[in-house]
Design an enzyme around this catalytic site. Sequence first.
Site, PDB file in Angstrom:
ATOM      1  N   ASP A   1       0.837  -1.198   0.000  1.00 20.64           N
ATOM      2  CA  ASP A   1       0.000   0.000   0.000  1.00 20.64           C
ATOM      3  C   ASP A   1       0.876   1.255   0.000  1.00 20.64           C
ATOM      4  O   ASP A   1       1.852   1.339   0.753  1.00 20.64           O
ATOM      5  CB  ASP A   1      -0.872  -0.036   1.271  1.00 20.64           C
ATOM      6  CG  ASP A   1      -1.977   1.000   1.255  1.00 20.64           C
ATOM      7  OD1 ASP A   1      -2.851   0.889   0.389  1.00 20.64           O
ATOM      8  OD2 ASP A   1      -1.963   1.900   2.116  1.00 20.64           O
TER       9      ASP A   1
ATOM     10  N   GLU B   1       1.968  -0.473  -5.022  1.00 22.37           N
ATOM     11  CA  GLU B   1       0.978   0.538  -5.401  1.00 22.37           C
ATOM     12  C   GLU B   1       1.721   1.869  -5.502  1.00 22.37           C
ATOM     13  O   GLU B   1       2.067   2.485  -4.489  1.00 22.37           O
ATOM     14  CB  GLU B   1      -0.132   0.655  -4.347  1.00 22.37           C
ATOM     15  CG  GLU B   1      -1.237   1.592  -4.807  1.00 22.37           C
ATOM     16  CD  GLU B   1      -2.012   2.285  -3.695  1.00 22.37           C
ATOM     17  OE1 GLU B   1      -3.144   2.714  -3.943  1.00 22.37           O
ATOM     18  OE2 GLU B   1      -1.480   2.431  -2.580  1.00 22.37           O
TER      19      GLU B   1
HETATM   20  C1  GLC Z   1      -4.160   3.027  -0.733  1.00 21.88           C
HETATM   21  C2  GLC Z   1      -5.403   2.176  -0.666  1.00 21.88           C
HETATM   22  C3  GLC Z   1      -6.558   3.042  -0.263  1.00 21.88           C
HETATM   23  C4  GLC Z   1      -6.268   3.633   1.102  1.00 21.88           C
HETATM   24  C5  GLC Z   1      -4.939   4.379   1.102  1.00 21.88           C
HETATM   25  C6  GLC Z   1      -4.477   4.661   2.490  1.00 21.88           C
HETATM   26  O1  GLC Z   1      -4.215   3.966  -1.750  1.00 21.88           O
HETATM   27  O2  GLC Z   1      -5.611   1.526  -1.881  1.00 21.88           O
HETATM   28  O3  GLC Z   1      -7.761   2.327  -0.231  1.00 21.88           O
HETATM   29  O4  GLC Z   1      -7.289   4.516   1.455  1.00 21.88           O
HETATM   30  O5  GLC Z   1      -3.919   3.614   0.503  1.00 21.88           O
HETATM   31  O6  GLC Z   1      -4.084   3.459   3.114  1.00 21.88           O
END
Ligand code: GLC
Length: 547
Positions: free
Chosen positions: A207, A276
């Site tokens: 994440d 991500e």
């Molecule tokens: C990422 C997740 C999202 C979350 C954010 C904070 O972007 O995909 O859903 O709100 O991180 O953890």
Amino acid sequence: MVRGWWHDAVFYQVYPRSFADGDGDGVGDLPGLFARLPYLRDLGVDAIWLSPFYRSPMVDAGYDVADPRDVDPLFGTLADADRVFARAHELGLAVLVDVVPNHTSRDSAWFATALASPPGSVERSRYLFRDGRGTGGDEPPNNWLSQFGGPAWTRITEADGRPGQWYLHLYSPAQPDLNWRNLEVRCEYLSILRFWLDRGVDGFRIDVAHGLVKALGLPDVPPGVPQGWEGRLRHRLPYWDQPEVHDVYRTWRRLLDSYADVDTGGGRRGRIAVAEVWLPRAQRSAAYLRPGELHQAFDFPFLLAGWDPVRLRAAIDDALAATAAVGAAPAWVLANHDVVRPVTRFGGGALGLARARAALLLELALPGAAYLYQGDELGLPEVEDLPDELRRDPVFAHSGGRVPGRDGCRVPLPWAGEAAPFDFTSGETAWLPQPASWAELTVAAQRHDPDSTLALCRTALRIRRTHPALGARAAGRGLTWAEDELPPDILAFTRVPGFGCAVNMGKAPARVPVTGPLLLASGPVEHTGTGDLTLPPNTAVWWSALA
Ligand code: GLC
């Protein structure tokens, strides 16, 4: 390049609270997922990525983790997680779990001790606590903004009752950012990764992978530079993509590689991580895939290109070139739990659905891995008319209701039946209401309909598994664009040996040179065998030159 199992795999994102409910409380859980795993095997994906199921106060739907080594009772138990991993492996599915290293929950043990300890303490140094600016420290330490709206800093009350330091949270105040320049933080996350690797997971989705390390001194963002969505895509901000973040992943890679020889079932070897990274250009995300770093990074430029052939083609070319340069492969993404569902993004209704089906064939025809988001195989639209009082995404509240937030793509899956909750739960209602019109979109309704989106997705995945130009069997790593006088709104390419894909993104039917029998079409097309095909707008075809 040595090709690992993940290079061309198809991953399916399970958002546990909305996938399937096993205990009748209206919220999806691990036993619910366990029972539905055969559906994913039959769909034909290679792996699943599970969004967080850890102990959490659920301010950000579990992305606010209070205990990363335990399962939240809402989702089940650790034993349930183990059962899901084991059953998935029996069915030939690899399992990635989410790791959320940028922040913890405000309710974590570490944050509690940080609050109870004085400024400058070891406990506080795990987070980013700073004194405020201005008289009495009343102003936040810098001008950074939270991704969810408002300042990225919250002031605490010290143990003696006086207004105290501020802590950084790039997301909600319930998600304090960790200090990744602190060695203890780095060790803790290695231990968390080991905890799940020892339980047999095949890897992690990281994440906010580009956000862990912040620029030294936490400098202000220069005036005029937008910090929201646009900012993160156009400018270099002091909290994204700092060079030192790569050290973290080099360490993680060594840990993952140390598990390389441990079989996790089905003979699958090699634990992986996918980042991500919301970065504007594939070149910047590919830096996370350099030798000794991570295995995959989501290709968001592909998702953000919309229904625009020029941008899509540029995104595809960029990703292929950037990943090849570091010996990796792209990981294509069209959707996830944070973005409006493709059917709606591409125009909604029948038009949006036609385009989403075509985009699915495009994604699955490209070299590299593909990530599918649960429900996209059913062609679910975004639910745009959720009542305000049911919205749970903190984005909605933090924007004072101006931004609807992400609940509309998180509505529970419809499995069967004529009325909500469509067999999602044995209880009366699902945690978010499903539209009545989803009766036509249930798995049961689509299962035996050869024209359904589910059938299209299954057939595409079957062809991808068996065709020598596609998926793990792909002989070539690239694609060749068909240049011959095609209008610019036709994306058409071939892959060796003997595979072609064309998408008509224009408004009029177009002639496309098709060199063999059609393998699959996302909508109605007529084709007699070989030669040119008239491709209707918003339609994709796959053809084979092998027969
Ligand atoms: C990422 C997740 C999202 C979350 C954010 C904070 O972007 O995909 O859903 O709100 O991180 O953890």
